[in-house]
Motif scaffolding. Sequence first.
Motif, PDB file in Angstrom:
ATOM      1  N   TRP A  85       0.784  -1.207  -0.029  1.00  0.00           N
ATOM      2  CA  TRP A  85      -0.054   0.076  -0.042  1.00  0.00           C
ATOM      3  C   TRP A  85       0.870   1.338  -0.037  1.00  0.00           C
ATOM      4  O   TRP A  85       2.019   1.194   0.030  1.00  0.00           O
ATOM      5  CB  TRP A  85      -0.860   0.103   1.131  1.00  0.00           C
ATOM      6  CG  TRP A  85      -0.324  -0.043   2.543  1.00  0.00           C
ATOM      7  CD1 TRP A  85       0.096   0.966   3.343  1.00  0.00           C
ATOM      8  CD2 TRP A  85       0.224  -1.308   3.439  1.00  0.00           C
ATOM      9  NE1 TRP A  85       0.833   0.779   4.343  1.00  0.00           N
ATOM     10  CE2 TRP A  85       0.817  -0.485   4.452  1.00  0.00           C
ATOM     11  CE3 TRP A  85       0.074  -2.578   2.939  1.00  0.00           C
ATOM     12  CZ2 TRP A  85       1.515  -1.502   5.293  1.00  0.00           C
ATOM     13  CZ3 TRP A  85       0.571  -3.539   4.036  1.00  0.00           C
ATOM     14  CH2 TRP A  85       1.442  -3.060   5.173  1.00  0.00           C
ATOM     15  N   THR A  86       0.342   2.366  -0.385  1.00  0.00           N
ATOM     16  CA  THR A  86       0.816   3.604  -0.110  1.00  0.00           C
ATOM     17  C   THR A  86       0.020   4.362   0.878  1.00  0.00           C
ATOM     18  O   THR A  86      -1.195   4.605   0.759  1.00  0.00           O
ATOM     19  CB  THR A  86       0.936   4.555  -1.448  1.00  0.00           C
ATOM     20  OG1 THR A  86       1.418   3.790  -2.374  1.00  0.00           O
ATOM     21  CG2 THR A  86       1.362   5.973  -1.294  1.00  0.00           C
ATOM     22  N   ALA A  87       0.690   4.983   1.723  1.00  0.00           N
ATOM     23  CA  ALA A  87      -0.456   5.823   2.922  1.00  0.00           C
ATOM     24  C   ALA A  87       0.396   6.839   3.582  1.00  0.00           C
ATOM     25  O   ALA A  87       1.548   7.020   3.343  1.00  0.00           O
ATOM     26  CB  ALA A  87      -0.640   4.480   3.982  1.00  0.00           C
ATOM     27  N   PRO A  88      -0.375   7.538   4.205  1.00  0.00           N
ATOM     28  CA  PRO A  88       0.144   8.857   4.824  1.00  0.00           C
ATOM     29  C   PRO A  88       0.928   8.519   5.879  1.00  0.00           C
ATOM     30  O   PRO A  88       0.672   7.554   6.434  1.00  0.00           O
ATOM     31  CB  PRO A  88      -1.262   9.670   5.102  1.00  0.00           C
ATOM     32  CG  PRO A  88      -2.154   8.521   5.435  1.00  0.00           C
ATOM     33  CD  PRO A  88      -1.751   7.542   4.156  1.00  0.00           C
ATOM     34  N   THR A  89       2.027   9.403   6.237  1.00  0.00           N
ATOM     35  CA  THR A  89       2.743   9.111   7.641  1.00  0.00           C
ATOM     36  C   THR A  89       2.503  10.415   8.411  1.00  0.00           C
ATOM     37  O   THR A  89       2.914  10.039   9.652  1.00  0.00           O
ATOM     38  CB  THR A  89       4.224   9.045   7.110  1.00  0.00           C
ATOM     39  OG1 THR A  89       4.868  10.305   6.478  1.00  0.00           O
ATOM     40  CG2 THR A  89       4.413   7.809   6.297  1.00  0.00           C
ATOM     41  N   GLU A  90       2.154  11.302   8.033  1.00  0.00           N
ATOM     42  CA  GLU A  90       1.723  12.575   8.813  1.00  0.00           C
ATOM     43  C   GLU A  90       0.762  12.248   9.701  1.00  0.00           C
ATOM     44  O   GLU A  90      -0.393  11.874   9.484  1.00  0.00           O
ATOM     45  CB  GLU A  90       1.758  13.859   8.134  1.00  0.00           C
ATOM     46  CG  GLU A  90       1.758  15.029   8.969  1.00  0.00           C
ATOM     47  CD  GLU A  90       1.690  16.139   8.286  1.00  0.00           C
ATOM     48  OE1 GLU A  90       1.229  17.161   8.484  1.00  0.00           O
ATOM     49  OE2 GLU A  90       2.172  16.326   7.003  1.00  0.00           O
ATOM     50  N   PRO A 142       5.309   0.027  11.869  1.00  0.00           N
ATOM     51  CA  PRO A 142       5.729   1.411  11.719  1.00  0.00           C
ATOM     52  C   PRO A 142       5.212   1.912  10.596  1.00  0.00           C
ATOM     53  O   PRO A 142       5.043   1.655   9.334  1.00  0.00           O
ATOM     54  CB  PRO A 142       7.237   1.055  11.555  1.00  0.00           C
ATOM     55  CG  PRO A 142       7.482  -0.287  11.811  1.00  0.00           C
ATOM     56  CD  PRO A 142       6.087  -0.950  11.699  1.00  0.00           C
ATOM     57  N   THR A 143       5.450   3.307  10.444  1.00  0.00           N
ATOM     58  CA  THR A 143       4.904   4.405   9.499  1.00  0.00           C
ATOM     59  C   THR A 143       5.810   4.098   8.246  1.00  0.00           C
ATOM     60  O   THR A 143       5.563   4.604   6.999  1.00  0.00           O
ATOM     61  CB  THR A 143       4.844   5.827   9.704  1.00  0.00           C
ATOM     62  OG1 THR A 143       6.233   6.242  10.178  1.00  0.00           O
ATOM     63  CG2 THR A 143       3.816   6.037  10.940  1.00  0.00           C
ATOM     64  N   THR A 144       6.958   3.485   8.349  1.00  0.00           N
ATOM     65  CA  THR A 144       7.982   3.493   7.316  1.00  0.00           C
ATOM     66  C   THR A 144       7.586   2.135   6.656  1.00  0.00           C
ATOM     67  O   THR A 144       8.326   1.791   5.493  1.00  0.00           O
ATOM     68  CB  THR A 144       9.455   3.335   7.798  1.00  0.00           C
ATOM     69  OG1 THR A 144       9.478   2.097   8.700  1.00  0.00           O
ATOM     70  CG2 THR A 144       9.886   4.597   8.190  1.00  0.00           C
ATOM     71  N   THR A 145       6.473   1.283   7.099  1.00  0.00           N
ATOM     72  CA  THR A 145       6.314   0.185   6.374  1.00  0.00           C
ATOM     73  C   THR A 145       5.043   0.162   5.283  1.00  0.00           C
ATOM     74  O   THR A 145       4.332   0.890   5.566  1.00  0.00           O
ATOM     75  CB  THR A 145       5.766  -0.918   7.397  1.00  0.00           C
ATOM     76  OG1 THR A 145       6.800  -1.132   8.416  1.00  0.00           O
ATOM     77  CG2 THR A 145       5.283  -2.244   6.885  1.00  0.00           C
ATOM     78  N   GLU A 146       5.283  -0.246   4.127  1.00  0.00           N
ATOM     79  CA  GLU A 146       4.387  -0.133   2.984  1.00  0.00           C
ATOM     80  C   GLU A 146       3.939  -1.474   2.583  1.00  0.00           C
ATOM     81  O   GLU A 146       3.481  -1.582   1.147  1.00  0.00           O
ATOM     82  CB  GLU A 146       4.801   0.678   1.993  1.00  0.00           C
ATOM     83  CG  GLU A 146       4.645   2.261   2.752  1.00  0.00           C
ATOM     84  CD  GLU A 146       4.886   3.262   1.505  1.00  0.00           C
ATOM     85  OE1 GLU A 146       5.004   3.223   0.415  1.00  0.00           O
ATOM     86  OE2 GLU A 146       4.465   4.297   1.709  1.00  0.00           O
ATOM     87  N   SER A 147       4.484  -2.719   3.343  1.00  0.00           N
ATOM     88  CA  SER A 147       3.912  -3.839   2.758  1.00  0.00           C
ATOM     89  C   SER A 147       3.855  -4.969   4.235  1.00  0.00           C
ATOM     90  O   SER A 147       4.538  -4.630   5.085  1.00  0.00           O
ATOM     91  CB  SER A 147       4.796  -4.531   1.981  1.00  0.00           C
ATOM     92  OG  SER A 147       6.245  -4.551   2.309  1.00  0.00           O
ATOM     93  N   HIS A 148       3.258  -5.961   3.946  1.00  0.00           N
ATOM     94  CA  HIS A 148       3.236  -7.015   4.900  1.00  0.00           C
ATOM     95  C   HIS A 148       2.900  -8.290   4.164  1.00  0.00           C
ATOM     96  O   HIS A 148       2.161  -8.502   3.205  1.00  0.00           O
ATOM     97  CB  HIS A 148       2.168  -6.625   6.066  1.00  0.00           C
ATOM     98  CG  HIS A 148       2.197  -7.752   7.087  1.00  0.00           C
ATOM     99  ND1 HIS A 148       2.864  -7.656   8.092  1.00  0.00           N
ATOM    100  CD2 HIS A 148       1.075  -8.787   7.147  1.00  0.00           C
ATOM    101  CE1 HIS A 148       2.717  -8.637   8.883  1.00  0.00           C
ATOM    102  NE2 HIS A 148       1.576  -9.444   8.513  1.00  0.00           N
TER     103      HIS A 148
END
Length: 102
Positions: free
Chosen positions: A24-29, A55-61
Amino acid sequence: MTVAPGPVSGLKATPRGDGMLLSWTAPTEGIAGYRVSRWNPATSACEPLHTGLLPTTTESHVDQSAAPGSTYFYTFEALRADGSGGGGSGSGPAPSPLPGTS
């Protein structure tokens, strides 16, 4: 005024030899992390695939328990430190599912 996290976007479920890759692509703020859940028809509930928040630095699982040939429904949520969110994989009070077939 507190601003709700933006929505998670670019959701993908890709079968792999070691399970289902969810990206995914997600907001971190303004968020503390992400929760990825899978629908369990036996309990009629979405159940997290991990403990705590990713963590907010994660964009996959990787859902390593996904069985080949099965269909699953996933939800993704961006959450604040207090557990509140609104940045799920869909609009409305509950995130909408992302189907994935391994």
